[in-house]
Design a protein around this motif. Structure first.
Motif, PDB file in Angstrom:
ATOM      1  N   ASP A  78     -16.004 -51.635  48.915  1.00  0.00           N
ATOM      2  CA  ASP A  78     -15.949 -50.178  48.812  1.00  0.00           C
ATOM      3  C   ASP A  78     -14.912 -49.796  47.773  1.00  0.00           C
ATOM      4  OD1 ASP A  78     -16.304 -47.492  49.176  1.00  0.00           O
ATOM      5  OD2 ASP A  78     -14.999 -47.374  50.938  1.00  0.00           O
ATOM      6  N   VAL A  79     -15.373 -49.299  46.638  1.00  0.00           N
ATOM      7  CA  VAL A  79     -14.481 -48.788  45.602  1.00  0.00           C
ATOM      8  C   VAL A  79     -14.658 -47.274  45.578  1.00  0.00           C
ATOM      9  CG1 VAL A  79     -13.886 -48.797  43.157  1.00  0.00           C
ATOM     10  CG2 VAL A  79     -14.671 -50.905  44.254  1.00  0.00           C
ATOM     11  N   PRO A  80     -13.718 -46.518  46.128  1.00  0.00           N
ATOM     12  CA  PRO A  80     -13.896 -45.064  46.189  1.00  0.00           C
ATOM     13  C   PRO A  80     -13.928 -44.448  44.796  1.00  0.00           C
ATOM     14  CG  PRO A  80     -11.658 -45.682  46.816  1.00  0.00           C
ATOM     15  CD  PRO A  80     -12.430 -46.960  46.706  1.00  0.00           C
ATOM     16  N   HIS A  81     -14.716 -43.399  44.652  1.00  0.00           N
ATOM     17  CA  HIS A  81     -14.758 -42.667  43.391  1.00  0.00           C
ATOM     18  C   HIS A  81     -13.421 -41.962  43.182  1.00  0.00           C
ATOM     19  CE1 HIS A  81     -18.999 -43.473  43.098  1.00  0.00           C
ATOM     20  NE2 HIS A  81     -19.248 -42.868  44.246  1.00  0.00           N
ATOM     21  N   SER A  82     -12.940 -41.980  41.951  1.00  0.00           N
ATOM     22  CA  SER A  82     -11.667 -41.330  41.647  1.00  0.00           C
ATOM     23  C   SER A  82     -11.915 -39.936  41.088  1.00  0.00           C
ATOM     24  CB  SER A  82     -10.880 -42.164  40.627  1.00  0.00           C
ATOM     25  OG  SER A  82     -11.596 -42.286  39.413  1.00  0.00           O
TER      26      SER A  82
END
Length: 337
Positions: A78-82
């Motif tokens: 899970d790479v959260p949107h910045s």
């Protein structure tokens, strides 16, 4: 099987604030085609072309690439949107999407302005995590530039269709590895770079080659990178890295050897005085980064030096090696374990 996503892309750089150069541009289509499915792997062909589907003049984007992507996860990713999110309903590829735009503005600290639009339900855009549009603008003290991606076409295939798995002759990276021998004191080792992909993320590991065990079997500590980030970076590198091979008029044609492989290459040597001692720096690149002798080599390694080294001139004019790195092995790990 047969899912197809196509984006229009354009990238520009320059001229620099200091002048002395001109603006550079590249544009065309980025297409992702699912060409085979063999659970849990989905095999994708990636191609950069002009708007009509023809080949681009840039060597770096001249050939299509193969990307095997796992449809499941070996660990949670899970790479959260910045950035700041806002709701939108853009109309792209013949349909209206419920989406979120994420804007991250780092220009006050000499960073880029990033804007991306992701569909709330990625659906058939699962390979790029639902990406609809993306724009990155650089400013500040660096050379100004911009890269933009926009969804143009979307086709859903048939799950009943079955085709053979393609050979990993030109891998983008996932499914393949490369080994580089490092002889620069105090480091004397062979380092292996392994690459895989899971559910729209690219995972990359690098470390010493261990004794025994299957190659590229552990990605548990790898940092995930969104596949769309990697795909956007390739046109940008075309503009920032220039022509191929990156050597001057003084380069010489040579043959680079790695095991049983013999690769046509070019070498450039550059003399330089370092603290009163004459040194010679050398770099060797593949003359054709798409040569058949490089089959199985990940994309990133094709555009790195096959070998680089430094020699110093000792007593009597004799050259002594200060350090060297060289490619010693490469190929697919997927399907050979």
């Amino acid at each position: 099987m047969g899912d197809r996503v196509s984006y229009a892309f354009s990238a520009s750089q320059g001229p620099s604030p200091e002048g002395g150069d001109t603006a550079r541009t590249v544009e065309g289509r980025l297409t992702l085609d699912v060409v085979s499915v063999q659970a849990p792997w989905v095999w994708v062909r990636v191609a950069y072309t002009d708007a009509a589907g023809g080949a681009l003049p840039s060597t770096r984007l001249a050939k299509d690439l193969v990307v095997p992507v796992r449809s499941d996860e070996t660990r949670p990713l899970d790479v959260p949107h910045s950035g700041t999110a806002s709701a939108e309903s853009p109309s792209l590829a013949g349909r209206t999407w419920e989406a979120l735009r994420y804007v991250s503005d780092q220009r006050p600290v000499d960073g880029p302005l990033r804007s991306r639009v992701y569909a709330n339900d990625s659906g058939p855009l699962y390979l790029t995590r639902g990406l609809l549009e993306a724009t990155v603008e650089t400013a500040g003290f660096r050379t100004p530039g911009r890269i933009q991606l926009s969804l143009q076409e979307l086709n859903e295939g048939s799950p009943a269709t079955r085709t053979p798995v393609p050979a990993l002759e030109r891998p983008l990276g996932p499914g393949a590895y490369y080994d580089r021998k490092v002889d620069i004191a105090p480091t004397h080792e062979v380092a292996r770079v392994c690459i895989t992909a899971e559910r729209g993320y690219v995972l990359r590991t690098e470390g010493p080659v261990g004794a025994g065990g299957a190659p590229c079997s552990d990605f548990s500590q790898a940092e995930p990178e969104p596949l769309e980030d990697l795909l956007m970076s390739l046109p940008w590198e075309v503009l920032s890295s220039g022509d191929w091979p990156p050597v001057g008029a003084s380069s010489a044609r040579v043959t680079f050897t790695a095991g049983s492989r013999s690769v046509p290459a070019v070498t450039e040597q550059r003399p330089e005085d370092v603290d009163g001692t004459q040194h010679v720096f050398s770099e060797t690149y593949a003359a054709d980064p798409w040569a058949s002798e490089l089959a199985g080599m990940p994309y990133e390694a094709r555009f790195q030096p096959l070998a680089s080294g430094t020699e110093r001139t000792g007593a009597g004019g004799k050259r002594e090696s200060v350090g060297e790195t060289r490619m010693v092995n490469w190929g697919p790990w997927l399907g050979v374990q």
